[in-house]
Design an enzyme around this catalytic site. Structure first.
Site, PDB file in Angstrom:
ATOM      1  N   HIS A 268      21.489 -10.325  39.334  1.00  0.00           N
ATOM      2  CA  HIS A 268      21.387  -9.335  38.240  1.00  0.00           C
ATOM      3  C   HIS A 268      22.262  -9.757  37.062  1.00  0.00           C
ATOM      4  CE1 HIS A 268      20.781  -4.967  36.960  1.00  0.00           C
ATOM      5  NE2 HIS A 268      21.558  -5.492  36.019  1.00  0.00           N
TER       6      HIS A 268
ATOM      7  N   HIS B  23      22.084 -10.179  32.420  1.00  0.00           N
ATOM      8  CA  HIS B  23      21.341 -10.033  31.156  1.00  0.00           C
ATOM      9  C   HIS B  23      21.613 -11.276  30.313  1.00  0.00           C
ATOM     10  CE1 HIS B  23      20.496  -5.628  31.700  1.00  0.00           C
ATOM     11  NE2 HIS B  23      21.454  -5.830  32.598  1.00  0.00           N
TER      12      HIS B  23
ATOM     13  N   GLN C 185      15.479  -1.320  27.939  1.00  0.00           N
ATOM     14  CA  GLN C 185      16.853  -0.827  27.707  1.00  0.00           C
ATOM     15  C   GLN C 185      16.893   0.607  27.163  1.00  0.00           C
ATOM     16  OE1 GLN C 185      20.332  -2.925  27.367  1.00  0.00           O
ATOM     17  NE2 GLN C 185      20.684  -0.764  27.794  1.00  0.00           N
TER      18      GLN C 185
ATOM     19  N   HIS D  23      16.979  -0.468  36.807  1.00  0.00           N
ATOM     20  CA  HIS D  23      18.340  -0.015  36.515  1.00  0.00           C
ATOM     21  C   HIS D  23      18.362   1.462  36.907  1.00  0.00           C
ATOM     22  CE1 HIS D  23      19.102  -3.679  34.357  1.00  0.00           C
ATOM     23  NE2 HIS D  23      20.322  -3.287  34.047  1.00  0.00           N
TER      24      HIS D  23
ATOM     25  N   GLU E  16      22.525   4.438  36.771  1.00  0.00           N
ATOM     26  CA  GLU E  16      23.785   3.797  36.373  1.00  0.00           C
ATOM     27  C   GLU E  16      24.564   4.773  35.501  1.00  0.00           C
ATOM     28  OE1 GLU E  16      23.539   0.264  33.987  1.00  0.00           O
ATOM     29  OE2 GLU E  16      25.629  -0.285  34.382  1.00  0.00           O
TER      30      GLU E  16
ATOM     31  N   ASP F 156      25.968  -8.984  36.212  1.00  0.00           N
ATOM     32  CA  ASP F 156      25.445  -8.043  35.213  1.00  0.00           C
ATOM     33  C   ASP F 156      25.609  -8.563  33.774  1.00  0.00           C
ATOM     34  OD1 ASP F 156      24.112  -5.829  34.304  1.00  0.00           O
ATOM     35  OD2 ASP F 156      25.728  -4.408  34.680  1.00  0.00           O
TER      36      ASP F 156
HETATM   37 FE   FE2 Z   1      22.216  -4.466  34.173  1.00  0.00          FE
END
Ligand code: FE2
Length: 411
Positions: free
Chosen positions: A55, A57, A150, A208, A211, A307
């Protein structure tokens, strides 16, 4: 090529590994070199299947401080910093940064990366670029690209169409962000859509999921139910699930039954979530990491991810997944001897299940000859000493090497 004196996955006794045409062809305690065969003595070092970043980005990596630093360290200031950096986003900018980040990972023995890529952008430039990079970097690393909304699927203009377009462009995995949608109804509908889109196009799913420190954030039960009903099972992953940290135990006991039936995977990101979660708390201050220990005890698959690497949300990171494991073991209170010894699985075999790699992964005869040699005799010591990856072989070819660092006390 014959590798001798390998300690595979914490084995007590050394073994030999034969590699031919990019595959493991024999593994055993005493293999005799063929005439003219190249022999490498691994000197009783730890050999592991390659590390896997499950995981990250990559589209935002290596942008910390550009153009401004996140002074509070919060998620919200990170979003403000990113909106300024986003103005400079171009294909070349992304390619330069991802090339650097992938090489950082490769130096630490990472050979697989699942990257989430923001598709709440009408130009879809990051998605287009990562799909190109997946091909350009394939000798160094296998990249899986997640279409990651996102700013939401229902809560962002044209969100469903952007997700559909991203899948057509070549995304491997469908994402979602239910806790960010405007309403609970949108949250559920976004998950119904994402899992349907994946099922229709034979894609994996990585959400996601919850979170947030809000104990009322219950996207996870919808993800697991749809995974079960659509028969997607372990093709589905719930990332983060930090709200689960705050769920009441009566609810978790009921939820565990569904999670086991659904066979979904979990990814926890202990570095970033201990840093970003619990920010609304005074004291006691929540750790912000999902229930890794309890999920593991129930036989549910959990892997660890970084992440973010040096970006507006997380200002550290060198691509060394050892840091992720070390933090995870601390905050999840998994520091028993066997838990430490087994913890490499969070960034190897467990992560391989999450990425659905099947027989493309693992140190077994017939599989691709991909492995990492660590400067330690077992994972406990590799973790504790932050051991260097001495060599990383991908499909039988050496793609990275390291030498042990040196610090001396002079008297
Ligand atoms: Fe993430």
């Amino acid at each position: 090529m014959l590798f001798q004196n390998a300690l595979i996955e914490n084995a007590a006794a050394a073994t030999c590994i034969r590699v031919e045409n990019g595959r493991f062809t024999a593994i055993g305690p005493e293999l005799t070199p063929h005439p003219g065969e190249e022999v490498v003595d691994l000197q009783n070092k730890l050999v592991l299947p390659p590390f896997i970043e499950s995981h990250v980005h990559l589209d935002t990596c290596l942008t910390a401080g550009d153009p401004v630093w996140n002074m509070s360290g919060t998620l919200f200031e990170g979003i403000e910093c990113w909106s300024k950096r986003k103005e400079k986003l171009s294909k070349q900018d992304i390619k330069d940064r991802v090339n650097r980040a992938v090489r950082m990972y490769a130096a630490h023995g990472v050979q697989h990366i699942r990257t989430h890529v923001d598709v709440t952008d009408p130009s879809l430039v990051a998605m287009e670029t990562l799909v190109e990079l997946r091909e350009e970097l394939r000798d160094l690393v296998d990249i899986q690209v997640v279409a990651f909304p996102q700013e939401g699927i229902l809560s962002y203009p044209n969100g469903k169409q952007l997700m559909t377009d991203a899948v057509k462009m070549g995304a491997d995995v469908v994402g979602a962000i239910p806790h960010f949608e405007f309403t609970r109804e949108y949250s559920v509908e976004s998950l119904n859509f994402a899992l349907w889109l994946a099922a229709e196009n034979d894609k994996l799913v990585d959400v996601h999921c919850d979170e947030i420190d809000d104990e009322a954030s219950r996207g996870l039960e919808t993800v697991a139910t749809r995974a079960l009903e659509l028969g997607l099972y372990d093709k589905v992953t719930a990332s983060h699930t930090t709200a689960m940290h705050s769920y009441n135990n009566a609810y978790v006991v009921r939820l565990m039954r569904l999670l086991k039936m659904s066979k979904i995977n979990f990814v926890s990101n202990p570095l970033v979530n201990t840093h970003l979660q619990g920010r609304m708390d005074t004291y006691p201050k929540r750790r912000g990491v999902t229930r890794v220990k309890e999920l593991t005890a129930e036989g549910i698959n959990v892997s660890f991810g970084h992440d973010d690497i040096f970006d507006p949300w997380y200002p550290m990171g060198t691509g060394n997944l050892r840091d992720v494991v070390l933090m995870g073991l601390h905050v999840c209170q998994m520091m028993g001897y066997q838990e430490i010894m087994d913890s490499y699985k969070f960034i190897t075999t467990n992560a391989a299940k999450t990425l659905y790699l099947g027989e493309k992964y693992g140190i077994e005869v017939g599989r691709p000859a991909s492995f990492v040699v660590m400067d330690a005799e077992n994972w406990y010591n590799a973790l504790n000493t932050n051991a260097v990856a001495l060599a990383s072989y991908k499909n039988g070819k050496k793609i990275a090497e390291g030498t042990p660092g040196c610090r001396k006390v002079l008297f």
